[in-house]
Write an enzyme that holds these catalytic residues in place. Structure first.
Site, short mmCIF file in Angstrom:
data_model
loop_
_atom_site.label_atom_id
_atom_site.label_comp_id
_atom_site.label_asym_id
_atom_site.label_seq_id
_atom_site.Cartn_x
_atom_site.Cartn_y
_atom_site.Cartn_z
N LYS A 247 60.04 55.40 19.71
CA LYS A 247 58.66 55.80 19.95
C LYS A 247 58.47 57.23 19.46
CE LYS A 247 55.09 55.82 23.52
NZ LYS A 247 54.75 55.49 24.94
N GLU A 335 51.87 44.71 38.79
CA GLU A 335 50.87 45.02 39.81
C GLU A 335 50.93 44.04 40.98
OE1 GLU A 335 49.49 46.73 35.94
OE2 GLU A 335 50.20 44.75 36.58
N ARG A 363 44.51 42.99 38.33
CA ARG A 363 45.57 42.04 38.00
C ARG A 363 46.30 41.53 39.24
NH1 ARG A 363 47.48 42.98 32.52
NH2 ARG A 363 49.65 42.87 33.17
#
Length: 590
Positions: A247, A335, A363
């Site tokens: 990244k 979640e 969610r």
């Protein structure tokens, strides 16, 4: 750096006409193009820098848009956008009336599926692949690109589980860089680490799910990636390619500080450095008020625990994770698990603060109802990024939480108007006197109080407060939008009440207001359908009041990207628009 090759590329057809030996140079030009624009316009940097070679290879090998690419979450889709006819307006990325920061179906034929929340790509791509086969097309390719943080989510495994018993023409590419926004966590992360090291002794988990697995390969070796993609094109059924990337690749600081450079704000495109912070004392971010206050509460109450699904930095739970690592938990992009984990802790007498962005709590809706509210467990939901969040746009605005929580029995919903009231609510919640679940919603960004760390005060639940005295008209606000109202009517003879709680409402105060004022105006930074204004309308109807009631808030439409100030203006809840509404309709108030 001159973009000699990039200047000639406007779409994937142009890309596929290039000689392969020019692709590494194109990758360098793309990285610099992204760095130059994000440095001044801001946006998600690290994720897109990490997939430059992969993105080029995908569009080079596959016949997009006929073949389908779905980018999970979408943080990493900048290269995809530049290569798919959006290079010329990429500098409008995440700006008002510009292109979205995430893939968006209405924006381009190359964005076959809109993404913004994680772990949806495999299910969507599988659905497309099955539909394509039903329609008689067995040659079309469907590719889902998903990160190692997102693939650990339950929905991703649901998609993998289904795909493994189909013959769908599906390719799942795992972009493994060991980080989402924060470092990846959990047993699957350790498994993938072992695979990369060659020390994993157990059976390959993806082969066990009936995927044709290949890798891991270097995701920055564009020639290796192209060779492997060409090979996978010839294989039928579900396939899984594991690639290793870095990244922030290509920008030293972004590689070394991947959390900060996920979305660094403005920085120097030449040096990569972020400007030094000003020494001017600023009001705190609401997330830091939460995080620092929770540390204080954990110090005085050993039953306090903190939970976040993969957002320890963004939510500032990181402060408690550093101070009390055994009582603060990053559970990954999960979640549903976070909510039910909190419920389980509550049954054992703990005081769980479950910190989830408003948009992500959507969610876990069944868990809120079935696991928390139905059992009336005193879980404390801290809803960060409530209201309009700005440049992330429609996928991330936290404007639905009041409406979707208000209809749930047993739920208390609070919206502090500033840092001090947030701090006091957190303190009151941990006293152990709660007999219901509590949702505390607060916005993205900074408050207004520099001296916010004052002694704690107990909050009386469901009590509003009058902030300004006027005549004939009263404005009722909820949460931090009270600041907009105060600015709008500072010199107008209108009363202003901060109601503080959406549920239960301060009934006594509402009776006083409706008996005293001819016109009531409600203001909220949430949807007006089922929101705070709807609650006041229900009160009005229940008690047969004939007052005029006007509701200001987010209209019944998805609000796109732009600055918070711009979007509040569009929604009619900026100080300027609130003032204009009052003066236009009630110009005689003075």
């Amino acid at each position: 750096m001159n973009s000699i090759i990039l200047d000639t590329i406007n779409n994937p057809a142009d890309l596929r006409a290039l000689n392969q030996n020019k692709l590494p140079v194109l990758a360098k030009e793309l990285r610099q193009f992204i760095i130059d624009i994000v440095a001044t316009k801001e946006g998600h940097l690290g994720a897109s820098l990490g997939v430059v070679e992969l993105t080029i290879a995908l569009h080079y090998v596959f016949n997009t848009p006929d073949d389908v690419l779905i980018w999970d979450v979408g943080h990493q889709a900048y290269v995809h956008k530049i290569l798919t006819e959006r290079k010329a307006n990429f500098d409008t990325n995440r700006q008002l009336h510009g292109i979205s920061g995430f893939p968006k179906r209405s924006e381009s034929i190359y964005d076959m599926f809109g993404t913004g929340h994680s772990s949806t790509s495999i299910s969507a791509a599988l659905g497309m692949a099955i539909a394509t086969q039903i329609q008689g097309d067995f040659k079309k390719h469907h590719i889902a690109i998903i990160g190692d943080a997102s693939i650990a989510s339950g929905m991703a495994f649901e998609g993998l589980n289904h795909a493994g018993v189909t013959n769908a023409n599906l390719l799942v590419i795992l972009n493994d860089n060991a980080i989402g926004i924060d470092p990846s966590v959990g047993a699957l992360k350790q498994y993938l680490t072992n695979v990369k090291k060659g020390t994993q002794k157990q059976d390959n988990i993806f082969e066990a799910l009936n995927f044709n697995y290949s890798g891991p390969i270097d995701g920055h070796d564009i020639f290796k990636v192209i060779i492997e993609l060409e090979r996978l094109k010839t294989i039928e059924g579900p396939k899984f390619l594991h690639i290793i990337t870095t990244k922030g690749k290509g920008l030293k600081q972004a590689e070394e500080n991947q959390v900060v450079y996920h979305a660094p704000g403005k920085f120097d495109a030449v040096t990569g450095d972020i400007p030094a912070k000003t020494n001017t004392l600023q009001a705190p971010k609401y997330q830091d008020v939460f995080g620092l206050t929770l540390v204080e509460l954990a110090e005085i109450n050993n039953k306090v625990v903190g939970i976040t699904p993969a957002m320890p930095t963004g939510s500032s739970l990181k402060y408690m994770m550093d101070a009390f690592p055994n009582r603060a938990f990053d559970v990954g992009i999960a979640e549903q698990h976070a909510v039910t984990l909190a419920a389980g802790m509550a049954t054992q007498g703990m005081i769980p603060f479950c910190n989830i962005y408003s948009t992500f709590l959507q969610r876990a809706y069944d868990q809120i109802i079935h696991d928390v509210a139905l059992q009336n467990l005193p879980v404390i939901f801290c809803l960060d990024r409530a209201g309009l969040v700005g440049e992330d746009g429609a996928t991330h605005h936290g404007v639905f939480d009041i409406a979707y929580l208000r209809c749930i029995p047993n739920m208390i919903i609070a919206a502090p108007r500033n840092e001090i009231t947030l701090r006091n609510l957190l303190f009151t919640a941990q006293l152990g006197k709660l007999s219901n679940p509590l949702a505390i919603r607060y916005p993205r960004g900074r408050g207004n109080n520099v001296n916010w760390q004052v002694p704690f005060e107990n909050v009386i639940m469901s009590k509003g407060e009058q902030l300004k005295q006027g005549e004939k008209i009263a404005i009722l606000s909820i949460g931090s939008v009270a600041n907009n109202v105060c600015e709008a009517i500072y010199d107008i003879s209108i009363s202003h009440y901060d109601m503080a709680f959406v549920k239960p409402l301060d009934i006594d105060l509402l009776h006083t207001i409706f008996n005293k004022y001819e016109t009531i105006i409600t203001v909220e930074n949430g949807t007006i359908i089922g929101g705070f204004g709807s609650a006041i309308a229900e009160f009005k109807s229940q008690f047969n009041y004939n007052n005029t009631l006007k509701v200001l808030g987010i209209p019944d439409q998805f609000i796109e990207q732009g600055s918070v100030e711009e979007l509040e203006d569009i929604a009619g809840i900026s100080p300027k628009k609130i003032r204009a509404f009052v003066l236009k309709n009630y110009g005689d108030v003075n």
